[in-house]
Design an enzyme around this catalytic site. Structure first.
Site, PDB file in Angstrom:
ATOM      1  N   ARG A   7       0.849  -1.186   0.000  1.00 58.64           N
ATOM      2  CA  ARG A   7       0.000   0.000   0.000  1.00 58.64           C
ATOM      3  C   ARG A   7       0.888   1.241   0.000  1.00 58.64           C
ATOM      4  NH1 ARG A   7      -5.093   1.577  -1.286  1.00 58.64           N
ATOM      5  NH2 ARG A   7      -6.198   2.654   0.379  1.00 58.64           N
ATOM      6  N   THR A  46      -8.879   1.133 -10.166  1.00 56.92           N
ATOM      7  CA  THR A  46      -8.285  -0.089  -9.634  1.00 56.92           C
ATOM      8  C   THR A  46      -8.391  -1.218 -10.646  1.00 56.92           C
ATOM      9  OG1 THR A  46      -8.853   0.579  -7.415  1.00 56.92           O
ATOM     10  CG2 THR A  46      -8.557  -1.768  -7.710  1.00 56.92           C
ATOM     11  N   THR A 104      -3.966  -0.603  -7.487  1.00 54.85           N
ATOM     12  CA  THR A 104      -4.758   0.619  -7.640  1.00 54.85           C
ATOM     13  C   THR A 104      -3.900   1.876  -7.622  1.00 54.85           C
ATOM     14  OG1 THR A 104      -6.598   1.891  -6.668  1.00 54.85           O
ATOM     15  CG2 THR A 104      -5.166   0.766  -5.112  1.00 54.85           C
ATOM     16  N   ASN A 110      -5.970   4.554  -7.137  1.00 60.05           N
ATOM     17  CA  ASN A 110      -7.145   5.178  -6.518  1.00 60.05           C
ATOM     18  C   ASN A 110      -8.044   5.844  -7.547  1.00 60.05           C
ATOM     19  OD1 ASN A 110      -8.914   5.573  -4.502  1.00 60.05           O
ATOM     20  ND2 ASN A 110      -8.008   7.447  -3.751  1.00 60.05           N
ATOM     21  N   ASP A 159      -7.751   8.184   0.861  1.00 61.67           N
ATOM     22  CA  ASP A 159      -8.395   7.024   1.489  1.00 61.67           C
ATOM     23  C   ASP A 159      -8.243   7.062   3.015  1.00 61.67           C
ATOM     24  OD1 ASP A 159      -9.396   5.976  -0.810  1.00 61.67           O
ATOM     25  OD2 ASP A 159      -8.159   4.177  -0.845  1.00 61.67           O
ATOM     26  N   SER A 171      -7.724   0.487   2.990  1.00 59.80           N
ATOM     27  CA  SER A 171      -8.149   0.160   1.626  1.00 59.80           C
ATOM     28  C   SER A 171      -9.327  -0.803   1.652  1.00 59.80           C
ATOM     29  CB  SER A 171      -6.984  -0.502   0.892  1.00 59.80           C
ATOM     30  OG  SER A 171      -7.431  -1.104  -0.291  1.00 59.80           O
ATOM     31  N   SER A 172     -10.105  -0.769   0.564  1.00 62.23           N
ATOM     32  CA  SER A 172     -11.197  -1.739   0.406  1.00 62.23           C
ATOM     33  C   SER A 172     -10.765  -2.941  -0.415  1.00 62.23           C
ATOM     34  CB  SER A 172     -12.371  -1.096  -0.329  1.00 62.23           C
ATOM     35  OG  SER A 172     -12.848  -0.002   0.392  1.00 62.23           O
ATOM     36  N   GLY A 189     -13.461  -0.900  -7.660  1.00 59.67           N
ATOM     37  CA  GLY A 189     -14.679  -0.118  -7.474  1.00 59.67           C
ATOM     38  C   GLY A 189     -14.818   0.484  -6.090  1.00 59.67           C
ATOM     39  N   GLY A 190     -13.701   0.950  -5.545  1.00 62.48           N
ATOM     40  CA  GLY A 190     -13.750   1.622  -4.249  1.00 62.48           C
ATOM     41  C   GLY A 190     -14.352   0.713  -3.195  1.00 62.48           C
TER      42      GLY A 190
HETATM   43  N1  GLU Z   1      -8.373   3.331  -3.310  1.00 62.81           N
HETATM   44  C1  GLU Z   1      -9.397   2.385  -3.107  1.00 62.81           C
HETATM   45  C2  GLU Z   1      -8.973   1.389  -2.058  1.00 62.81           C
HETATM   46  O1  GLU Z   1      -7.845   1.004  -2.031  1.00 62.81           O
HETATM   47  C3  GLU Z   1      -9.782   1.643  -4.335  1.00 62.81           C
HETATM   48  C4  GLU Z   1     -10.272   2.519  -5.405  1.00 62.81           C
HETATM   49  C5  GLU Z   1     -11.025   1.773  -6.485  1.00 62.81           C
HETATM   50  O2  GLU Z   1     -11.228   0.604  -6.436  1.00 62.81           O
HETATM   51  O3  GLU Z   1     -11.416   2.362  -7.455  1.00 62.81           O
HETATM   52  O4  GLU Z   1      -9.760   0.986  -1.283  1.00 62.81           O
END
Ligand code: GLU
Length: 592
Positions: free
Chosen positions: A107, A392, A410, A412, A432, A456-457, A478-479
């Site tokens: 990360r 991502t 990613t 982001n 984030d 992060s997701s 997708g965030g």
């Molecule tokens: N930055 C986000 C994360 O790491 C992911 C962004 C995305 O998937 O578009 O959680």
């Protein structure tokens, strides 16, 4: 303001009806057979040219790690809006011989000079979203290239330089601009600066879909990495260039130093594993929230007979939404960089705790208030906030020996913060973090701190069958929808006996810790809205930016899956692409 900007980032992206990008070299998707699959290796990725590069490595006797690295490097070229060397990643690797799982955290890290007011104005309020996301301060020290080197050192079989050849060839000889790359530029890529502006916006217009693009600067940069390893980016001229560019950015200059770059490390973390019914689910631990939160969503559903309810039941989708709410509330409260805060991982994933949380879910009503729980090890008081956005790529590679490389990478937002170095787009990952560092005087676990990595997701996940053999490896872009996408697909495969492909294609209900939920427009779920409302759900229909990739094991054979909402494919060792039925409405509003 921040949220408004966020919505602009996640708004609909109109795409052309042609989903797969044809290239002279790409095998034709219509020549493919979807089943029965292969046992000899497969790659599932967001672009056919990237999958093809991975397959080329497998054909040369490369490992899943070699394939994943070559795939990522091509994504950097053909999908620069979503991932690349200027960003970070999390990877989960299954070793076929020992059955062991290893997870790496690459990360992005905040500069040492960063602190809780990093994104606050002199009035103590969050700066406008545009500044936060498109400024110098948005970038963390990138981890992707360091992770590639570390993974290659541990698990690579081919020479390091070989992994770069497909990406270098595409960058030097040219490649066709995809619909997504064009739309990404047109709608979300206006902020790119310098080389990126000249290259991606020639004559002030976004590169057209179908145009051939050559990137000699990027080819040169990759050639250097192929010869010298990651050093130029961490301790060499590119590090100096990145530091200078970030600190002199027109918008919100950073306080990055050469030491920040030189000190970057890839960290091996403990995987997060638990059971869902008879399956073992393993994913990435903090600072990624994927491992804990996907497991929580599933485990909280365990006491319900999801198989009996089936995918056409609004009650089933209501239960999924409720379970998401609880899992996201815990995520927002507790998950952050474990080097800075004590994350109660064992408490959050304990079957006893999740069974207790599950008791809050009712088949006939919706939660009145959504609060984080009190898992063992939780701090006395918690503050929770959370944002999400997009940019991502997730991929899966399996080699002939059955090793699995499941990773999500990613930068982001689209094109990151818009600042290129050596033709590589730098990330905007630091938003984030929780921008507002405290709530009611209680510090947020995910507040900005020097050297810290934002939550992060990303949810690279491997699921095992009761006999310990892999059942499915999956991840998504997708965030913060990523967590819900992976959990939903796993309910589809494990409870509803769907293929990974059909489970990914199924619509999504997304309830990120709030009363409000969104049901993906254009899917079968939209018709369930009245029934969901009757269960007390505050639900709207809307576009969601979804993009998952997976490989599953069916009767010992590999079967690929890629999101019909994307340009992604799964390709086997023979170059056969898994047939993906792309519904017309899949491409409306879909972005990644
Ligand atoms: N930055 C986000 C994360 O790491 C992911 C962004 C995305 O998937 O578009 O959680």
């Amino acid at each position: 303001m921040l949220r408004r900007f966020l919505l602009a980032l996640t708004g609909p992206l109109a795409l052309s009806a042609c989903a797969t990008v044809p290239t002279a070299e790409s095998p034709r998707p219509d020549a493919a057979a979807s089943a029965p699959g292969t046992t000899q290796g497969m790659v599932s990725a967001a672009d056919p040219r990237a999958a093809e590069a991975g397959i080329a490595m497998l054909r040369k006797g490369g490992s899943a790690t070699d394939a994943a690295i070559a795939t990522m490097l091509v994504l950097n070229i053909v999908e620069p809006q979503n991932s690349g060397i200027g960003g970070g990643l999390f990877l989960v690797r299954h070793d076929s011989e020992s059955g062991a799982i290893a997870t790496l955290d690459a990360r992005e890290a905040a500069p040492a000079a960063a602190g809780p007011d990093w994104f606050l104005g002199t009035d103590g309020k969050p700066l406008p979203g545009r500044e936060i996301y498109q400024g110098g301060r948005a970038a963390g020290v990138p981890g992707a290239l360091a992770a590639m080197a570390e993974a290659h050192k541990r698990w690579g079989k081919l020479p390091w330089a070989d992994l770069f050849q497909p990406a270098i060839a595409l960058a030097r000889d040219g490649f066709v601009v995809s619909a997504r790359m064009h739309n990404g530029l047109r709608l979300y890529g206006k902020h790119v600066t310098g080389w990126a502006r000249e290259t991606y916006w020639p004559a002030g217009e976004p590169l057209a879909e179908g145009a051939t693009l050559r990137l000699p600067l990027v080819a040169n940069t990759l050639e250097r990495f192929a010869k010298e390893g990651p050093a130029p980016l961490y301790t060499g001229d590119l590090a100096r260039e990145a530091v200078a560019a970030l600190n002199s950015a027109e918008t919100l200059p950073s306080k990055m130093t050469a030491e920040d770059f030189a000190g970057y490390t890839v960290i091996e973390r403990d995987p997060v594993c638990g059971t869902y019914r008879v399956w073992r689910i393993c994913g990435m631990g903090p600072p990624a929230s994927g491992g804990i939160s996907v497991l929580a969503i599933l485990k909280q559903l365990e006491r319900f007979d999801m198989a009996r309810l089936g995918k056409s039941s609004p009650v089933a989708w209501h239960l999924i939404a409720e379970s998401e709410r609880l899992a996201y509330a815990d995520r927002n409260a507790y998950i952050a960089d474990p080097g800075y805060v004590a994350v109660p991982v064992a408490g959050l994933t304990s079957p006893h705790y999740l069974a207790e949380r599950s008791q809050l879910i009712s088949e006939s009503a919706s939660l009145q208030s959504i609060e984080a729980g009190r898992p063992e090890g939780a701090p006395a008081k918690v503050a929770s906030r959370g944002w999400a956005d997009q940019g991502t790529s997730s991929l899966t590679a399996v080699d002939a020996e059955g090793n699995i490389q499941q990773l999500t990478t990613t930068i982001n937002g689209y094109y990151g913060n818009g600042i290129p170095v050596g033709g590589i787009m730098l990330n905007n990952e630091l938003p984030d973090f929780d921008i507002v560092p405290q709530k009611n005087g209680i510090p947020a676990a995910n507040r900005v701190e020097g050297g810290k990595r934002p939550r992060s997701s990303l949810s690279p996940t491997i699921v095992y069958a009761p006999d310990g053999s892999p059942r499915i490896a999956i991840g998504a872009a997708g965030g913060s929808t990523i967590i819900a996408q992976v959990a939903k697909a796993l309910v589809g495969v494990l409870d509803w006996n769907l293929s990974a492909q059909d489970a990914i294609a199924m619509g999504l209900i997304y309830a990120p810790g709030t009363k409000k939920a969104t049901v993906e427009e254009g899917t079968e779920l939209a018709a369930m809205v009245p029934a969901l409302r009757a269960l007390g759900e505050e639900v709207e229909v809307g576009p969601l930016g979804l993009k998952a990739n997976a490989i599953e094991w069916v009767d010992g054979r590999l079967v690929g899956a890629a999101d019909p909402r994307s340009e992604g494919v799964a390709m086997d060792i023979a170059g056969t692409i898994t047939q993906i039925k792309r519904r017309e409405n899949d491409l409306n509003g879909a972005h990644d």
